[in-house]
Design a protein around this motif. Structure first.
Motif, PDB file in Angstrom:
ATOM      1  N   TYR A  42       0.507  -0.970   0.154  1.00  0.00           N
ATOM      2  CA  TYR A  42      -0.087   0.514   0.221  1.00  0.00           C
ATOM      3  C   TYR A  42       1.059   1.493  -0.189  1.00  0.00           C
ATOM      4  O   TYR A  42       2.042   1.166   0.123  1.00  0.00           O
ATOM      5  CB  TYR A  42      -0.678  -0.113   0.999  1.00  0.00           C
ATOM      6  N   ASP A  43       0.734   2.504  -0.479  1.00  0.00           N
ATOM      7  CA  ASP A  43       0.824   3.814  -0.394  1.00  0.00           C
ATOM      8  C   ASP A  43      -0.215   4.654   0.412  1.00  0.00           C
ATOM      9  O   ASP A  43      -1.063   4.388   1.472  1.00  0.00           O
ATOM     10  CB  ASP A  43       1.009   4.375  -1.616  1.00  0.00           C
ATOM     11  N   ASP A  44       0.789   5.663  -0.009  1.00  0.00           N
ATOM     12  CA  ASP A  44      -0.950   7.335   0.950  1.00  0.00           C
ATOM     13  C   ASP A  44      -2.395   6.711   0.632  1.00  0.00           C
ATOM     14  O   ASP A  44      -3.131   7.297   1.227  1.00  0.00           O
ATOM     15  CB  ASP A  44      -0.568   8.016   0.392  1.00  0.00           C
ATOM     16  N   ALA A  45      -2.859   6.214  -0.965  1.00  0.00           N
ATOM     17  CA  ALA A  45      -3.821   6.203  -0.909  1.00  0.00           C
ATOM     18  C   ALA A  45      -4.571   5.142  -1.370  1.00  0.00           C
ATOM     19  O   ALA A  45      -5.606   4.448  -1.951  1.00  0.00           O
ATOM     20  CB  ALA A  45      -3.581   7.009  -2.319  1.00  0.00           C
ATOM     21  N   TYR A  46      -3.592   4.291  -1.700  1.00  0.00           N
ATOM     22  CA  TYR A  46      -3.910   2.492  -2.477  1.00  0.00           C
ATOM     23  C   TYR A  46      -3.401   1.442  -2.443  1.00  0.00           C
ATOM     24  O   TYR A  46      -2.543   1.348  -1.572  1.00  0.00           O
ATOM     25  CB  TYR A  46      -3.718   2.753  -3.845  1.00  0.00           C
ATOM     26  N   ILE A  47      -4.249   0.480  -2.130  1.00  0.00           N
ATOM     27  CA  ILE A  47      -4.218  -0.812  -1.683  1.00  0.00           C
ATOM     28  C   ILE A  47      -2.966  -1.303  -3.627  1.00  0.00           C
ATOM     29  O   ILE A  47      -4.581  -1.388  -4.139  1.00  0.00           O
ATOM     30  CB  ILE A  47      -4.715  -1.796  -0.931  1.00  0.00           C
ATOM     31  N   ASN A  48      -2.373  -1.711  -3.587  1.00  0.00           N
ATOM     32  CA  ASN A  48      -1.975  -1.858  -4.562  1.00  0.00           C
ATOM     33  C   ASN A  48      -1.952  -3.348  -4.669  1.00  0.00           C
ATOM     34  O   ASN A  48      -1.470  -4.151  -3.680  1.00  0.00           O
ATOM     35  CB  ASN A  48      -1.084  -1.843  -5.414  1.00  0.00           C
ATOM     36  N   PHE A  49      -2.468  -4.328  -5.371  1.00  0.00           N
ATOM     37  CA  PHE A  49      -2.915  -5.748  -4.897  1.00  0.00           C
ATOM     38  C   PHE A  49      -2.130  -7.307  -6.595  1.00  0.00           C
ATOM     39  O   PHE A  49      -2.687  -6.370  -7.246  1.00  0.00           O
ATOM     40  CB  PHE A  49      -4.354  -6.426  -4.512  1.00  0.00           C
ATOM     41  N   ARG A  50      -2.051  -8.514  -6.711  1.00  0.00           N
ATOM     42  CA  ARG A  50      -1.811  -9.004  -7.513  1.00  0.00           C
ATOM     43  C   ARG A  50      -2.738 -10.467  -7.075  1.00  0.00           C
ATOM     44  O   ARG A  50      -1.845 -11.280  -6.537  1.00  0.00           O
ATOM     45  CB  ARG A  50      -0.190  -9.054  -7.760  1.00  0.00           C
ATOM     46  N   PHE A  51      -2.548 -11.272  -7.858  1.00  0.00           N
ATOM     47  CA  PHE A  51      -3.018 -12.479  -8.341  1.00  0.00           C
ATOM     48  C   PHE A  51      -2.157 -13.106  -9.178  1.00  0.00           C
ATOM     49  O   PHE A  51      -2.281 -13.008 -10.480  1.00  0.00           O
ATOM     50  CB  PHE A  51      -4.324 -13.317  -8.489  1.00  0.00           C
ATOM     51  N   GLU A  52      -1.546 -13.826  -9.096  1.00  0.00           N
ATOM     52  CA  GLU A  52      -0.668 -15.041  -9.992  1.00  0.00           C
ATOM     53  C   GLU A  52      -1.480 -16.559 -10.055  1.00  0.00           C
ATOM     54  O   GLU A  52      -1.707 -16.843  -9.776  1.00  0.00           O
ATOM     55  CB  GLU A  52       0.864 -15.596 -10.154  1.00  0.00           C
ATOM     56  N   ALA A  53      -2.289 -16.895 -11.177  1.00  0.00           N
ATOM     57  CA  ALA A  53      -3.376 -18.105 -11.338  1.00  0.00           C
ATOM     58  C   ALA A  53      -2.630 -18.868 -11.888  1.00  0.00           C
ATOM     59  O   ALA A  53      -2.789 -18.688 -13.127  1.00  0.00           O
ATOM     60  CB  ALA A  53      -3.739 -17.444 -11.856  1.00  0.00           C
TER      61      ALA A  53
END
Length: 200
Positions: A42-53
């Motif tokens: 995360y940063d000050d504005a967002y949660i950044n996420f990632r899936f690898e399937a």
């Protein structure tokens, strides 16, 4: 409850430095599930996420491109709940083409599929030979507004619908989860399917 801790990226760090959640499995199947990985920061504005399937080329149903077609496709999912009573909770079901089935719900399975996640949601996907990668970002201000993010943690469900067969518009899905809901039949719309995402 199971817990996964995420951090702010420090200067000079990259996604390769992130802790990866890899204990996804089939709660309702005897065989081993295809590998599924989840990471986030995360940063000050967002949660950044990632899936690898991981797996063969994903099976995706496309007819009119309506968002409900995601239910007939390979996909990864994130559910967010405001409280243990799940009144309400919010769902994102995201397919390898980057389509999003977003809806608000109340227990039990009372879906408002006209509801839409704000436009701050941004999804990117890449399909490779042995996997697909789906990345997105979630507005911290929105999560706080909905009282999902409280005291630097969220109660979330992380899931994958692995489409093993698609004949016309009939999909055969095997369900993968981070948390075992301990239900007799596949069901993620229960309080027992959630864990905690903690922001350190």
């Amino acid at each position: 409850m199971k817990q996964f801790v995420i951090y702010k990226l420090k200067e000079g760090e990259s996604r390769d430095d992130l802790t990866v959640l890899d204990d996804f499995f089939y709660p309702w199947e005897k065989e081993t599930s295809p590998k599924t990985l989840f990471s986030a920061f995360y940063d000050d504005a967002y949660i950044n996420f990632r899936f690898e399937a991981f797996g063969p080329k994903p099976k995706v149903f496309v007819a009119t491109d309506n968002k409900l077609e995601v239910t007939k496709s390979e996909r990864v999912e994130i559910f967010f709940r405001k409280n243990k009573e799940m009144t309400p909770y919010y769902c994102l079901e995201m397919d390898p083409n980057g389509r999003v089935l977003d809806y608000e719900a109340n227990t039990y399975r009372k879906f408002n599929r006209k509801w839409m996640w704000p436009t701050s949601l941004c999804i990117k996907t890449v399909i490779k030979e042995d996997r697909y990668i789906l990345e997105g970002k979630l507005s911290l201000s929105f999560l706080k507004e909905k009282e999902i993010l409280k005291e630097n943690q969220l109660e979330i469900g992380l899931y994958r619908g692995h489409c093993v067969e698609l004949v016309n518009d009939i999909a055969t899905i095997k369900w993968i989860s981070w948390v075992d809901p301990k239900t007799e039949k596949p069901d993620f719309h229960v309080a027992e399917s959630f864990g905690v995402l903690k922001l350190e």
